[in-house]
Design an enzyme around this catalytic site. Structure first.
Site, PDB file in Angstrom:
ATOM      1  CG  ASP A 238      -2.581   0.910   0.753  1.00  0.00           C
ATOM      2  OD1 ASP A 238      -1.889   1.628  -0.078  1.00  0.00           O
ATOM      3  OD2 ASP A 238      -3.202   0.923   1.685  1.00  0.00           O
ATOM      4  CD1 TRP A 239       0.847   5.424  -3.640  1.00  0.00           C
ATOM      5  CD2 TRP A 239       0.348   3.202  -3.734  1.00  0.00           C
ATOM      6  NE1 TRP A 239       1.313   5.110  -4.796  1.00  0.00           N
ATOM      7  CE2 TRP A 239       0.459   3.891  -5.455  1.00  0.00           C
ATOM      8  CE3 TRP A 239       0.385   1.758  -3.564  1.00  0.00           C
ATOM      9  CZ2 TRP A 239       0.595   3.034  -6.484  1.00  0.00           C
ATOM     10  CZ3 TRP A 239       0.099   0.891  -5.040  1.00  0.00           C
ATOM     11  CH2 TRP A 239       0.164   1.157  -5.799  1.00  0.00           C
TER      12      TRP A 239
END
Ligand code: BGC
Length: 750
Positions: A228-229
């Site tokens: 995930d970012w």
């Protein structure tokens, strides 16, 4: 030109493949003919940013169709709808130059408060997994890859980048991993996105058990794991655990750490090679040619899909659809003019256009010669004269034949934070009650990303249409449903409780001091309400139609040792064509673990003309009867009785049949630490032990022991080691019995 194996590149170059070039794309490696690929959100439409980038949906993105979010698609219970949505997103990705689409999200709604529940399908893993698999399969059929997210146990926004979800393995396997497993095994997504949180203390992005043992070794995942970012905390540990691609790029720091770790011997270069190959393989998802998408056709599709998602919760006196007898319609509530159709955060779409419910209602009413009056009723921004707005609304209601009131939370669903409660604003509850007192008939339309309580007004109104967030064409779809142009066919994918306090995770949400304990175990949603026999406002699976359906007797035929097929005939007994969801649950008490009262194990949606009947077959595989046995470390089917049920919803069974399953045979080994009850209960060793104890007794001892047969209950939990002091069985005999238990195949624990 044949591509060079990325593993043959110099270390620095192959490490460069393992993190983003920037916010949304990967590093190209020309020497290996590996071009850059573009990743973009998201779950219900494409959010492609060409200017400033962010992962919270703050900066602008190119126009794309905002389809119904997962909260709505979940309620469609329609595999075909999920697939049509996936394919449309695939086409838009292709047109916009997106190679990997970041969605769908299949986290489980363990609390109605989770801010991102609007991005997730259901409280049930089967429904989530089946819909998401159809979405991914169709999306990838158009060329781009999908990224199923957020793996795993990321069921809240509070403290999401740090909190440890403390979950036992059975709960993980049966509830929180199960939808991922189905998508991975059935639809082979190009990527899986690891979540921000920790699981039992270990960050998901560094969790080898999760990313390698379960995902790759058990489920056979062959794609790339993307973070995930900003969700990589220790790049080297993450790579070693099985995380291939770190997003977004961090200016090369992570790659440099990887290179250093290989050179120092801390990290095996083979891990770099494997991940570099997997990232390079993603280039297979690149668009060869761009094809434009048809914005008009996709808007029409979005309207059609939205209509199949809304759930008609209540319709007393069949006030809906609005009939020809109605002359004047009062449309009340600001959401009618300023629609709420999507949530906030990284899934936020810049829509190609937006249907306004009021305008769509006016258009259909005009066709029918009906008048529409609009009253704002309340001010979403809190400005304005609340009393005046209410008076105006009540006046309009009093002069109408039916009032249609649009309600919803002021601050709704969003990434980044959880909700504090499930209540609608008191102002709106007061308004709808006043309107209902003045209008001859009242229908409520809800716009909400997370469940809201209906308690303040439920009994005052005639009809409630739960519209969730329906995407950019939701306004048109709601009008279609209100006037009967479309017939409601949605069913609840999550329970509507009476009170927040009744929800199973209430005492364990959102956790404290960095930990959230999944104390409800497998009893999530209806599994809890049905097992604890707790009243709810509307159960999972509930939903009405403008027509009626009858379910015939069910037949259940065994198709293998522990597999079966349920066959049932459904008839449309009403006067309109409509969709009906056949829901198959399995109920059992077999096995050594507490089973939920019933669990959804198969479903299908059928569309029937008035009077039409259809016989549907729903296969039940081994997993439909299995539980995850933590002692055996695998799924097991316990021998025993299983009741296959057709539920109108999770609380109301309309047909059932019980079948007996032989179940698994396993060797349950005994030891001196095993309790006495287990020794006596062992199907092979038990009789041998009883005989052996009997042989060592005098006649008097035997008579005494028969008199005190209940003594066995008192020593049932004693380890055999201690029990041996009371009986005369030789150490050699006990040893032989232990060996026998290790060899003898016995039925799985029952
Ligand atoms: C979200 C992901 C999203 C990513 C990129 C994160 O904040 O959790 O769902 O795909 O940002 O926007």
């Amino acid at each position: 030109m044949p591509r060079t194996d990325p593993a043959d590149l110099p270390l620095e170059r192959k490490a460069a493949l393992l993190s983003g070039r920037d916010f949304w794309s990967t590093e190209p490696v020309d020497e290996a003919d590996v071009p850059s690929i573009v990743l973009s959100d998201g779950p219900h439409g494409i959010r492609l940013q060409k200017g400033e980038a962010d992962h919270m949906g703050v900066h602008a993105s190119l126009p794309a169709t905002c389809f119904p979010p997962a909260v709505a698609i979940g309620s469609s219970w329609d595999v075909e709808a999920a697939a049509r949505l996936g394919a449309a997103i695939g086409r838009e990705a292709r047109a916009l130059g997106v190679d990997v689409v970041l969605g769908p999200g299949v986290n489980i709604k363990r609390s109605p408060l989770c801010g991102r529940n609007f991005e997730y399908y259901s409280e049930d893993p089967l429904l989530s997994g089946v819909l998401a698999a159809a979405h991914v399969d169709a999306l990838q059929g158009e060329g781009p890859g999908a990224s199923v997210k957020h793996f795993a146990a990321n069921d809240q926004e509070t403290d999401r980048m740090r909190v440890s979800a403390d979950v036992d393995e059975r709960t993980l396997r049966e509830i929180h991993l199960s939808a991922f497993e189905r998508v991975v095994t059935d639809a082979r997504p190009a990527t899986v996105m690891s979540s921000y949180n920790r699981i039992n203390g270990v960050p998901a992005s560094q969790n080898r058990w999760l990313l390698t043992e379960v995902l790759r070794e058990e489920w056979g995942f062959g794609g790339a794991v993307v973070s995930d970012w900003g969700g990589v905390y220790d790049r080297v540990a993450a790579l070693a655990a099985g995380l291939d691609l770190q997003m977004p790029g961090d200016g090369g720091d992570g790659d440099a750490a990887v290179v250093r770790a290989v050179r120092s011997g801390e990290l095996d270069e083979a891990a770099v090679d494997a991940s570099a190959r997997r990232v390079a393989d993603l280039t297979g998802r690149r668009a060869r040619e761009k094809r434009a998408f048809d914005t008009d056709a996709h808007h029409v599709l979005a309207r059609e899909l939205a209509a199949s998602c809304a759930v008609l919760l209540k319709n007393d006196g069949a006030v809906l659809p609005i009939g020809a007898d109605v002359r004047r319609i009062a449309v009340i509530g600001e959401f009618a003019a300023v629609p709420r159709y999507q949530g906030s955060g990284s899934s936020h779409i810049n829509p190609t256009r937006v249907d306004v419910p009021l305008e769509a209602i006016e258009a259909l009413a005009a066709d029918r010669g009906q008048d529409v009056t609009y009253a704002r009723g309340f001010a979403l921004d809190g400005d304005g004269d609340g009393t005046g707005l209410r008076q105006e609304a009540v006046r309009a209601a009093g002069e109408s034949d039916i009032a249609v009131v649009f309600l919803g939370p002021v601050k709704d669903a969003s990434e980044g934070f959880d909700r504090a409660d499930i209540d609608l604003p008191a102002e709106q509850v007061g308004l709808v009650r006043a309107v209902a007192a003045a209008a001859p008939r009242t229908a409520v339309v809800l716009s909400n990303g997370g469940v809201v309580s209906l308690e303040g007004f439920h009994d005052d109104v005639d009809a409630i249409l739960e519209g969730w967030l329906l995407g950019q064409a939701g306004g048109g779809a709601v009008a279609d449903l209100l006037f009967g142009v479309a017939v409601p066919s949605g069913r609840l994918a999550e329970t509507i409780p009476l009170r927040l306090q009744d929800t199973p995770s209430h005492l364990n949400f959102p956790g404290e001091q960095g930990h959230v304990r999944y104390g409800e175990g497998v009893m999530v949603g209806y599994r809890y309400y049905e097992t604890a026999d707790r009243a709810v406002r509307y159960p999972f699976g509930h939903g009405l139609s403008y027509t009626t359906f009858a379910t015939g007797d069910m037949d259940v035929a065994m198709t293998g040792e522990d597999t079966a097929t349920a066959t049932v005939t459904v008839t449309n007994t009403g006067e309109r064509a409509g969709g009906h969801v056949v829901q198959v649950y399995v109920a059992t008490t077999a096995g050594p673990v507490r089973r939920p009262a019933r669990e959804l194990r198969a479903f299908t949606k059928v569309f029937l003309e008035p009077g039409e009947s259809r016989t549907v077959e729903l296969p039940l595989d081994r997993r439909a009867f299995a539980y995850y046995d933590v002692e055996l470390g695998r799924w097991a089917v316990a021998p025993g009785d299983y009741t296959v049920q057709i539920g109108e919803n999770a609380a109301r069974v309309v047909a059932e049949r019980t079948i007996a399953l032989a179940g698994d045979t396993v060797a349950t080994s005994l030891s001196l630490d095993s309790p006495v009850a287990e020794w006596f209960g062992h199907p092979v060793v038990g009789p041998v032990l009883t005989r052996s104890i009997g042989e060592g007794m005098t006649d008097e001892q035997r008579r005494e022991s028969e008199k005190h047969a209940d003594m066995l209950d008192m020593v049932a939990s004693l380890p055999m080691r201690q029990f041996l002091a009371f009986v005369s069985v030789s150490a050699a005999d006990i040893e032989a019995m232990i060996e026998l238990s290790e060899q003898a195949p016995t039925p799985a624990p029952a």
